[in-house]
Scaffold this motif. Structure first.
Motif, PDB file in Angstrom:
ATOM      1  N   TYR A  14      -6.560   1.954   4.585  1.00  0.00           N
ATOM      2  CA  TYR A  14      -5.154   2.317   4.806  1.00  0.00           C
ATOM      3  C   TYR A  14      -4.966   3.814   4.617  1.00  0.00           C
ATOM      4  CZ  TYR A  14      -0.156   2.761   3.740  1.00  0.00           C
ATOM      5  OH  TYR A  14       1.164   3.152   3.717  1.00  0.00           O
ATOM      6  N   MET A  18       1.430   2.877  -3.518  1.00  0.00           N
ATOM      7  CA  MET A  18       0.277   3.243  -4.343  1.00  0.00           C
ATOM      8  C   MET A  18       0.422   4.667  -4.871  1.00  0.00           C
ATOM      9  SD  MET A  18      -2.907   1.470  -2.322  1.00  0.00           S
ATOM     10  CE  MET A  18      -4.064   2.084  -3.535  1.00  0.00           C
ATOM     11  N   LYS A  76       0.822  -1.222   0.000  1.00  0.00           N
ATOM     12  CA  LYS A  76       0.000   0.000   0.000  1.00  0.00           C
ATOM     13  C   LYS A  76       0.850   1.264   0.000  1.00  0.00           C
ATOM     14  CE  LYS A  76      -3.580  -2.428   2.641  1.00  0.00           C
ATOM     15  NZ  LYS A  76      -2.747  -3.619   2.939  1.00  0.00           N
ATOM     16  N   GLN A 132      -7.500  -1.166   1.144  1.00  0.00           N
ATOM     17  CA  GLN A 132      -6.591  -0.112   0.682  1.00  0.00           C
ATOM     18  C   GLN A 132      -7.133   1.271   1.009  1.00  0.00           C
ATOM     19  OE1 GLN A 132      -6.514  -1.303  -3.410  1.00  0.00           O
ATOM     20  NE2 GLN A 132      -4.757  -2.704  -3.146  1.00  0.00           N
ATOM     21  N   CYS A 190      -9.865   0.602  -6.004  1.00  0.00           N
ATOM     22  CA  CYS A 190      -9.156   0.138  -4.805  1.00  0.00           C
ATOM     23  C   CYS A 190     -10.074  -0.748  -3.963  1.00  0.00           C
ATOM     24  CB  CYS A 190      -8.679   1.325  -3.978  1.00  0.00           C
ATOM     25  SG  CYS A 190      -7.510   2.405  -4.839  1.00  0.00           S
TER      26      CYS A 190
END
Length: 314
Positions: free
Chosen positions: A278, A257, A254, A275, A271
Motif C-alpha cells: 500500500y 497508519m 491503511k 500494508q 507491517c
C-alpha cells in the motif's frame, strides 16, 4: 540258305520300319510344347477307345509280320497325341473387370481443408493466404493499480501533525523542526501483559540513527532489507519490564497508519506485505516482489520524504 537270308532281310526291314515310326513319333512329341502336352492329357480319357482300337490293329499287323518273318516281340506304337483345341471365342468377348481402388483421401467434414461443394462430393485443397507479418505497435506499459481505487481519492484526513493529507506521505524534517514538532509518538501493546500505552521518539536522534545506518550499509543491501529490519527488536514494556514485547499497534485501515513512528523505531518490519505494498503503491514505487524487497523500498521512501537530499536514491 537263300530262304533264311530272305527271312533275315525281311525281319531287319520290319525293325527299321518300327524304329522309323518311333523316331517320327518322338520328334512329333518333342515339337509340341509342354502346354499342349498337358492339355492333351485332358482328352486322353475321352479318346481312350479310339486309341485302343488303333493299338489293336497295329498289334495285329506287327504280330502277323513277326510270325511270318521271325519270332519277335510285338512292338507297341505310341500314338501321336492330338493337340488341345483353342477356344473358338475371341479374347475380346471375355469380360475384363478392373479392381476399384479406395479413394486416396478420406477426410471428415470437420477437417480444416474439407470444402463442401454443391454436390458435396468434391474435395478441394485450401491454400491459406499468409499475410506478411507486421510489427505490432508498441504499447505503453501502464499500471492502473498505482491510482486509488474506485470511490477513493488521493487525499485523506491528516491524523497526525507530522502527516500530510496525501496517502502514505509525511512532512519533511525541516518542516517539522520549523514547526517545533520534534517528538513523534505512537501506540504500542505488550505481548505479555497486553498493556497498551503511548511511546515517544525523539525526531533528531532516531532519524539520525536511520540515516547513518542506510548511508553505511546501502551498498551491501543489494536492494533488500537486512535482517534487523525484517525481524526488528521490540521495545521493552514499561509495565512488566518484558524485553522485546512492546509491539506497535497498527490500525486496520491503511490510511490511518502512523508511518513516521514506525520508521523512527525501525518497526516497519512489523507491517504485513499488503500494508507495505500500500505504501509503495501511493508513493509510486515498484511494489512487486518479496517482503524484503518491498520493505527496503518503504525505508528509503520514507527517509527521502524527510530528507529529499539524503543518500536515499535507489
Amino acid at each position: 540258305m537263300t530262304n533264311e537270308d530272305d527271312t533275315k532281310k525281311n525281319c531287319s526291314d520290319v525293325h527299321e520300319n518300327v524304329n522309323r515310326k518311333r523316331k517320327n513319333s518322338t520328334n512329333s512329341n518333342g515339337k509340341g510344347n509342354n502346354t499342349e502336352y498337358q492339355n492333351s492329357k485332358k482328352f486322353n480319357h475321352n479318346n481312350k477307345n479310339n486309341h485302343e482300337g488303333q493299338e489293336e490293329e497295329d498289334e495285329e499287323n506287327m504280330l502277323s509280320l513277326s510270325l511270318s518273318l521271325c519270332p519277335t516281340k510285338p512292338i507297341r506304337e505310341i500314338p501321336e497325341q492330338e493337340s488341345s483345341p483353342l477356344p473358338s471365342e475371341p479374347l475380346d468377348s471375355f469380360p475384363v473387370t478392373m479392381p476399384q481402388l479406395p479413394h486416396p483421401l478420406q477426410l471428415s467434414p470437420t477437417h480444416a481443408i474439407y470444402v463442401s461443394s454443391l454436390n458435396e462430393t468434391t474435395l478441394l485443397p485450401m491454400c491459406r493466404h499468409q499475410e506478411p507479418a507486421t510489427q505490432k505497435p508498441l504499447r505503453l506499459r501502464r499500471n492502473p493499480t498505482q491510482a486509488p481505487g474506485e470511490g477513493k481519492g488521493e487525499t485523506v484526513p491528516a491524523l497526525f501533525p507530522w502527516a500530510t493529507t496525501k496517502r502514505a506521505t509525511v512532512q519533511s524534517f525541516n518542516y517539522l523542526v520549523a514547526k517545533n514538532i520534534t517528538t513523534i509518538s505512537g501506540d504500542v501493546q505488550c505481548k505479555k501483559c497486553e498493556q497498551q500505552y503511548k511511546m515517544e521518539y525523539d525526531l533528531r536522534e532516531k532519524f539520525l540513527e536511520v540515516w547513518k545506518f542506510i548511508a553505511d550499509n546501502k551498498s551491501s543491501m543489494h536492494d533488500r532489507a537486512p535482517n534487523v529490519w525484517m525481524n526488528p527488536v521490540l521495545p521493552t514494556c514499561k509495565f512488566c519490564g518484558q524485553e522485546n514485547s512492546a509491539k506497535p499497534v497498527i490500525p486496520l485501515k491503511k490510511k490511518q497508519m502512523n508511518w513516521l513512528f514506525l520508521l523512527l523505531g525501525q518497526l516497519l518490519g512489523c507491517c504485513t506485505l499488503d500494508q507495505l505494498k500500500y505504501f509503495c503503491k501511493h508513493t509510486k514505487n515498484h511494489r512487486t516482489g518479496a517482503k524484503d524487497r518491498v520493505l527496503y523500498l518503504a525505508y528509503l521512501g520514507l527517509c527521502k520524504q524527510l530528507d529529499p537530499k539524503g543518500p536515499f536514491d535507489r
